[in-house]
Write a protein that holds these residues in place. Structure first.
Motif, PDB file in Angstrom:
ATOM      1  N   ALA A   1      17.144 -78.713  12.222  1.00 53.67           N
ATOM      2  CA  ALA A   1      16.448 -79.997  12.279  1.00 53.67           C
ATOM      3  C   ALA A   1      15.038 -79.842  11.724  1.00 53.67           C
ATOM      4  CB  ALA A   1      16.394 -80.500  13.715  1.00 53.67           C
ATOM      5  N   GLY A   2      14.614 -80.829  10.942  1.00 51.43           N
ATOM      6  CA  GLY A   2      13.269 -80.826  10.387  1.00 51.43           C
ATOM      7  C   GLY A   2      13.163 -80.225   9.010  1.00 51.43           C
TER       8      GLY A   2
ATOM      9  N   GLY B   1      26.696 -82.829  11.941  1.00 51.69           N
ATOM     10  CA  GLY B   1      25.278 -83.164  11.976  1.00 51.69           C
ATOM     11  C   GLY B   1      25.003 -84.377  11.101  1.00 51.69           C
TER      12      GLY B   1
ATOM     13  N   THR C   1      21.447 -92.503   5.931  1.00 50.31           N
ATOM     14  CA  THR C   1      21.699 -91.419   6.865  1.00 50.31           C
ATOM     15  C   THR C   1      23.135 -90.973   6.622  1.00 50.31           C
ATOM     16  OG1 THR C   1      20.164 -92.267   8.532  1.00 50.31           O
ATOM     17  CG2 THR C   1      21.860 -90.734   9.271  1.00 50.31           C
TER      18      THR C   1
ATOM     19  N   GLN D   1      15.794 -85.107   4.776  1.00 47.16           N
ATOM     20  CA  GLN D   1      15.477 -84.300   5.950  1.00 47.16           C
ATOM     21  C   GLN D   1      16.727 -84.117   6.792  1.00 47.16           C
ATOM     22  OE1 GLN D   1      12.964 -85.951   9.211  1.00 47.16           O
ATOM     23  NE2 GLN D   1      11.733 -84.081   8.967  1.00 47.16           N
ATOM     24  N   TYR D   2      16.975 -82.874   7.188  1.00 46.63           N
ATOM     25  CA  TYR D   2      18.070 -82.587   8.110  1.00 46.63           C
ATOM     26  C   TYR D   2      17.622 -82.997   9.508  1.00 46.63           C
ATOM     27  CZ  TYR D   2      19.961 -79.951   4.213  1.00 46.63           C
ATOM     28  OH  TYR D   2      20.445 -79.595   2.984  1.00 46.63           O
ATOM     29  N   ALA D   3      18.405 -83.873  10.153  1.00 41.10           N
ATOM     30  CA  ALA D   3      17.937 -84.496  11.385  1.00 41.10           C
ATOM     31  C   ALA D   3      18.608 -83.976  12.644  1.00 41.10           C
ATOM     32  CB  ALA D   3      18.129 -86.015  11.301  1.00 41.10           C
ATOM     33  N   ALA D   4      19.800 -83.382  12.535  1.00 42.18           N
ATOM     34  CA  ALA D   4      20.484 -82.866  13.716  1.00 42.18           C
ATOM     35  C   ALA D   4      19.996 -81.447  14.024  1.00 42.18           C
ATOM     36  CB  ALA D   4      21.989 -82.871  13.495  1.00 42.18           C
ATOM     37  N   GLU D   5      20.352 -80.961  15.186  1.00 36.19           N
ATOM     38  CA  GLU D   5      19.955 -79.599  15.568  1.00 36.19           C
ATOM     39  C   GLU D   5      20.425 -78.583  14.533  1.00 36.19           C
ATOM     40  OE1 GLU D   5      20.575 -76.417  19.268  1.00 36.19           O
ATOM     41  OE2 GLU D   5      21.145 -78.529  19.488  1.00 36.19           O
TER      42      GLU D   5
ATOM     43  N   THR E   1      22.846 -78.935  10.825  1.00 36.08           N
ATOM     44  CA  THR E   1      23.679 -79.750   9.952  1.00 36.08           C
ATOM     45  C   THR E   1      24.445 -78.843   8.994  1.00 36.08           C
ATOM     46  OG1 THR E   1      22.167 -81.636  10.047  1.00 36.08           O
ATOM     47  CG2 THR E   1      23.705 -81.558   8.197  1.00 36.08           C
TER      48      THR E   1
END
Length: 271
Positions: A26-27, A48, A61, A79-83, A85
């Motif tokens: 994430a992030g 993810g 998304t 941006q990768y948003a899940a814990e 992906t």
């Protein structure tokens, strides 16, 4: 939908297929707002999700089973948003069969979602099993898969569907021809791949592409020869053989008929 991406009066060929896959936390971000993307991409999420936004105001998304088209020249941020992906990104280059410029847009487009058929899942998994890029067999396999992937999307949601499946029956043969244009495979084999007669295949192919299957294949070969001659790394004879022509005299005559100049002239202009 794929029909929004491709011009109806242009046909394309694919090269330079590469694959990137893995997990991202994430992030993690990719920012290409200042540097336009050099090639086309298809981004698929296994698990993810990732958020994309382009400079034109588009925002997506991408969730599991969804496929996002990222055009060459696009300026975007993701941006990768899940814990964690899990994703796969297939990069590729396109060129027009007629030698002209491509007419693809510059917007992010969500082109497909695989909820139940798992056709996309299988194709994307096959990409990951191709092996390293330096393996020649992997290179051919990846090109085959990108045609299959685009054909699957096109068949399900593109102009073929909107035209009442008029040309859907020739899709397997047309894709096989594009994948094997350097080989002297009889046109009847492409018809067999579609389970239709040779006469029907030729008629539908000519209606769809504006030229016969044989001429279409020769056009692909001439485009390859043009690229080789412009690179300046081979002789006219070498370019002819590399483009699938066995007869140099025929190649030179056909080349001039299609391009309006001799192969030697193209070669000299590139120096």
């Amino acid at each position: 939908m794929l029909s929004h991406l491709f011009s109806e009066d242009q046909e394309f060929c694919i090269s330079g297929v590469t694959v990137i896959s893995g997990y991202r936390p994430a992030g993690r971000t990719v920012d290409q707002r200042k540097n336009p993307r050099p090639n086309h991409g298809l981004f698929f999420v296994w698990d993810g999700y990732a958020r994309f936004s382009d400079c034109e105001g588009g925002s997506f998304t991408v969730q599991p089973g969804e496929l996002l088209y990222i055009p060459a020249g696009c300026r975007y941020k993701m941006q990768y948003a899940a814990e964690a992906t899990a994703f796969i990104l297939v990069n590729f280059c396109l060129f027009a069969v007629d030698g002209g410029k491509t007419s693809l847009g510059n917007r992010l487009t969500l082109v497909a979602r695989d909820d139940s058929s798992h056709r996309l899942w299988k194709i994307m998994a096959d990409f990951e099993r191709c092996g390293p890029d330096r393996d020649p067999s992997a290179s051919f396999r990846k090109k085959e898969l990108i045609y299959k992937l685009l054909g699957t999307i096109y068949e399900e949601s593109g102009p073929l569907a909107m035209e009442g499946q008029k040309y859907a029956s020739i899709l397997p043969g047309a894709m096989l021809l594009q994948q094997t244009y350097l080989e002297n495979i009889p046109i009847s084999k492409f018809a067999e791949a579609c389970n239709i007669s040779l006469t029907s295949f030729r008629a539908l192919f000519t209606q769809k592409y504006g030229m016969s299957p044989l001429r279409y294949r020769n056009q692909l070969r001439i485009n390859r020869a043009i690229a080789l001659l412009q690179e300046g790394s081979c002789t006219v004879a070498e370019a002819a053989y590399a483009a699938g022509f066995d007869n140099i005299g025929y190649f030179c005559r056909y080349y001039k008929k299609i391009t309006g100049e001799t192969p030697r002239t193209t070669q000299l202009r590139s120096k």
